[in-house]
Design an enzyme around this catalytic site. Sequence first.
Site, PDB file in Angstrom:
ATOM      1  N   THR A 172     -55.503  -5.434  60.918  1.00  0.00           N
ATOM      2  CA  THR A 172     -56.742  -5.174  61.852  1.00  0.00           C
ATOM      3  C   THR A 172     -56.715  -3.944  62.685  1.00  0.00           C
ATOM      4  O   THR A 172     -57.710  -3.463  63.264  1.00  0.00           O
ATOM      5  CB  THR A 172     -56.995  -6.393  62.564  1.00  0.00           C
ATOM      6  OG1 THR A 172     -55.996  -6.483  63.438  1.00  0.00           O
ATOM      7  CG2 THR A 172     -57.192  -7.637  61.649  1.00  0.00           C
ATOM      8  N   CYS A 215     -52.283   3.720  70.102  1.00  0.00           N
ATOM      9  CA  CYS A 215     -51.885   4.922  70.713  1.00  0.00           C
ATOM     10  C   CYS A 215     -52.273   5.030  72.192  1.00  0.00           C
ATOM     11  O   CYS A 215     -51.270   5.277  73.037  1.00  0.00           O
ATOM     12  CB  CYS A 215     -52.921   6.164  70.373  1.00  0.00           C
ATOM     13  SG  CYS A 215     -52.556   6.833  68.600  1.00  0.00           S
ATOM     14  N   HIS A 218     -44.469  -6.486  62.785  1.00  0.00           N
ATOM     15  CA  HIS A 218     -44.542  -7.681  63.326  1.00  0.00           C
ATOM     16  C   HIS A 218     -43.157  -8.326  63.418  1.00  0.00           C
ATOM     17  O   HIS A 218     -42.580  -8.347  62.240  1.00  0.00           O
ATOM     18  CB  HIS A 218     -45.412  -8.791  62.867  1.00  0.00           C
ATOM     19  CG  HIS A 218     -47.014  -8.361  62.819  1.00  0.00           C
ATOM     20  ND1 HIS A 218     -47.776  -9.008  63.580  1.00  0.00           N
ATOM     21  CD2 HIS A 218     -47.811  -7.342  61.885  1.00  0.00           C
ATOM     22  CE1 HIS A 218     -49.020  -8.415  63.321  1.00  0.00           C
ATOM     23  NE2 HIS A 218     -48.949  -7.660  62.635  1.00  0.00           N
ATOM     24  N   HIS A 221     -52.896   1.549  63.087  1.00  0.00           N
ATOM     25  CA  HIS A 221     -51.946   2.455  63.523  1.00  0.00           C
ATOM     26  C   HIS A 221     -50.482   1.670  63.250  1.00  0.00           C
ATOM     27  O   HIS A 221     -50.428   0.499  63.574  1.00  0.00           O
ATOM     28  CB  HIS A 221     -51.925   2.524  65.289  1.00  0.00           C
ATOM     29  CG  HIS A 221     -50.797   3.237  65.872  1.00  0.00           C
ATOM     30  ND1 HIS A 221     -50.862   4.259  66.658  1.00  0.00           N
ATOM     31  CD2 HIS A 221     -49.496   3.157  65.787  1.00  0.00           C
ATOM     32  CE1 HIS A 221     -49.870   4.623  67.005  1.00  0.00           C
ATOM     33  NE2 HIS A 221     -48.888   3.887  66.369  1.00  0.00           N
ATOM     34  N   CYS A 234     -57.644   5.009  69.374  1.00  0.00           N
ATOM     35  CA  CYS A 234     -56.672   4.127  68.549  1.00  0.00           C
ATOM     36  C   CYS A 234     -56.285   3.295  69.744  1.00  0.00           C
ATOM     37  O   CYS A 234     -55.554   3.735  70.634  1.00  0.00           O
ATOM     38  CB  CYS A 234     -55.785   4.749  68.059  1.00  0.00           C
ATOM     39  SG  CYS A 234     -54.527   3.758  67.388  1.00  0.00           S
ATOM     40  N   HIS A 270     -47.773  -0.708  62.436  1.00  0.00           N
ATOM     41  CA  HIS A 270     -46.885  -1.649  63.209  1.00  0.00           C
ATOM     42  C   HIS A 270     -46.203  -2.744  62.415  1.00  0.00           C
ATOM     43  O   HIS A 270     -46.659  -3.261  61.317  1.00  0.00           O
ATOM     44  CB  HIS A 270     -47.711  -2.143  64.286  1.00  0.00           C
ATOM     45  CG  HIS A 270     -49.074  -2.937  63.721  1.00  0.00           C
ATOM     46  ND1 HIS A 270     -50.089  -2.239  63.522  1.00  0.00           N
ATOM     47  CD2 HIS A 270     -49.064  -4.292  63.778  1.00  0.00           C
ATOM     48  CE1 HIS A 270     -51.018  -3.210  62.957  1.00  0.00           C
ATOM     49  NE2 HIS A 270     -50.478  -4.301  62.948  1.00  0.00           N
ATOM     50  N   HIS A 276     -49.067   8.638  65.665  1.00  0.00           N
ATOM     51  CA  HIS A 276     -50.085   7.931  64.856  1.00  0.00           C
ATOM     52  C   HIS A 276     -49.817   8.173  63.390  1.00  0.00           C
ATOM     53  O   HIS A 276     -50.095   9.100  63.068  1.00  0.00           O
ATOM     54  CB  HIS A 276     -51.502   8.149  65.321  1.00  0.00           C
ATOM     55  CG  HIS A 276     -52.592   7.500  64.466  1.00  0.00           C
ATOM     56  ND1 HIS A 276     -53.105   6.375  65.533  1.00  0.00           N
ATOM     57  CD2 HIS A 276     -53.158   7.599  63.472  1.00  0.00           C
ATOM     58  CE1 HIS A 276     -53.889   5.747  64.396  1.00  0.00           C
ATOM     59  NE2 HIS A 276     -53.947   6.419  63.385  1.00  0.00           N
ATOM     60  N   ASP A 281     -47.241  -9.294  71.388  1.00  0.00           N
ATOM     61  CA  ASP A 281     -48.690  -9.312  70.783  1.00  0.00           C
ATOM     62  C   ASP A 281     -49.248 -10.102  71.885  1.00  0.00           C
ATOM     63  O   ASP A 281     -48.898 -11.176  72.180  1.00  0.00           O
ATOM     64  CB  ASP A 281     -48.517 -10.125  69.528  1.00  0.00           C
ATOM     65  CG  ASP A 281     -49.594  -9.981  68.558  1.00  0.00           C
ATOM     66  OD1 ASP A 281     -49.833  -9.365  67.416  1.00  0.00           O
ATOM     67  OD2 ASP A 281     -50.761 -10.422  68.957  1.00  0.00           O
ATOM     68  N   ASN A 297     -48.620  -5.996  57.955  1.00  0.00           N
ATOM     69  CA  ASN A 297     -49.834  -6.023  57.040  1.00  0.00           C
ATOM     70  C   ASN A 297     -50.582  -4.806  56.693  1.00  0.00           C
ATOM     71  O   ASN A 297     -50.605  -3.777  57.684  1.00  0.00           O
ATOM     72  CB  ASN A 297     -50.929  -6.863  57.850  1.00  0.00           C
ATOM     73  CG  ASN A 297     -50.381  -8.268  58.358  1.00  0.00           C
ATOM     74  OD1 ASN A 297     -49.660  -8.960  57.566  1.00  0.00           O
ATOM     75  ND2 ASN A 297     -50.578  -8.622  59.448  1.00  0.00           N
TER      76      ASN A 297
HETATM   77  P1  5GP Z   1     -52.500  -6.503  62.290  1.00  0.00           P
HETATM   78  O1  5GP Z   1     -53.720  -7.942  62.157  1.00  0.00           O
HETATM   79  O2  5GP Z   1     -53.140  -5.424  62.199  1.00  0.00           O
HETATM   80  O3  5GP Z   1     -51.331  -6.836  61.424  1.00  0.00           O
HETATM   81  O4  5GP Z   1     -52.043  -6.978  63.669  1.00  0.00           O
HETATM   82  C1  5GP Z   1     -52.380  -6.623  64.802  1.00  0.00           C
HETATM   83  C2  5GP Z   1     -52.036  -7.434  66.073  1.00  0.00           C
HETATM   84  O5  5GP Z   1     -52.409  -6.811  67.313  1.00  0.00           O
HETATM   85  C3  5GP Z   1     -52.381  -8.647  65.997  1.00  0.00           C
HETATM   86  O6  5GP Z   1     -51.253  -9.784  65.851  1.00  0.00           O
HETATM   87  C4  5GP Z   1     -53.273  -8.890  67.409  1.00  0.00           C
HETATM   88  O7  5GP Z   1     -53.026 -10.100  67.927  1.00  0.00           O
HETATM   89  C5  5GP Z   1     -52.443  -7.735  68.481  1.00  0.00           C
HETATM   90  N1  5GP Z   1     -53.219  -7.081  69.272  1.00  0.00           N
HETATM   91  C6  5GP Z   1     -54.626  -6.772  69.008  1.00  0.00           C
HETATM   92  N2  5GP Z   1     -55.099  -6.275  70.122  1.00  0.00           N
HETATM   93  C7  5GP Z   1     -54.162  -6.161  71.168  1.00  0.00           C
HETATM   94  C8  5GP Z   1     -53.922  -5.646  72.357  1.00  0.00           C
HETATM   95  O8  5GP Z   1     -54.878  -5.327  72.881  1.00  0.00           O
HETATM   96  N3  5GP Z   1     -52.665  -5.845  72.625  1.00  0.00           N
HETATM   97  C9  5GP Z   1     -51.894  -6.116  72.268  1.00  0.00           C
HETATM   98  N4  5GP Z   1     -50.396  -6.535  72.792  1.00  0.00           N
HETATM   99  N5  5GP Z   1     -51.911  -6.869  70.968  1.00  0.00           N
HETATM  100  C10 5GP Z   1     -52.897  -6.519  70.281  1.00  0.00           C
HETATM  101 ZN    ZN Z   2     -52.809   5.222  66.917  1.00  0.00          ZN
END
Ligand code: 5GP
Ligand code: ZN
Length: 113
Positions: free
Chosen positions: A94, A11, A101, A97, A8, A99, A47, A31, A86
């Site tokens: 995407t 994680c 925003h 885990h 993950c 989260h 997690h 982000d 999301n």
């Molecule tokens: P989701 O699309 O799952 O709601 O949000 C995942 C977020 O994680 C995205 O906004 C993406 O830009 C961010 N993200 C993806 N990989 C990384 C990373 O390696 N480091 C950081 N800090 N953010 C990441």
């Molecule tokens: Zn995780």
Amino acid sequence: MPPQPDDCLFCMLVRDGDHVHRADGFVAINDINPLAPVHVLVLPERHVDTFRDVSEFDADEAKRMLEFVAETARVVGLEDYRVVVNVGPGGGQTVFHLHWHILGGQTLTERNL
Ligand code: 5GP
Ligand code: ZN
């Protein structure tokens, strides 16, 4: 901390990331692909795949998670902001885990993130 899924990304960032805030079982990171001047992610240290599984948190932990989201916004200097979760691929998730925003630093009028 109990064993975490080895594969993950979040994680891994809980363990080794550059945290803008950390307390009480939660961390906040910037982000990597910000959609606003300030774009911070709040992650529980332990997690949980998705907000759909929010019942894995007990009432106290869930309250502390929400308080941590609000506290993080204060710590990064935001008064007005947007909080987004999301849920599932169809909801734009995407990374699996849970989260939150936090988006801010500009007037947010765009509704389609
Ligand atoms: P989701 O699309 O799952 O709601 O949000 C995942 C977020 O994680 C995205 O906004 C993406 O830009 C961010 N993200 C993806 N990989 C990384 C990373 O390696 N480091 C950081 N800090 N953010 C990441
Ligand atoms: Zn995780």
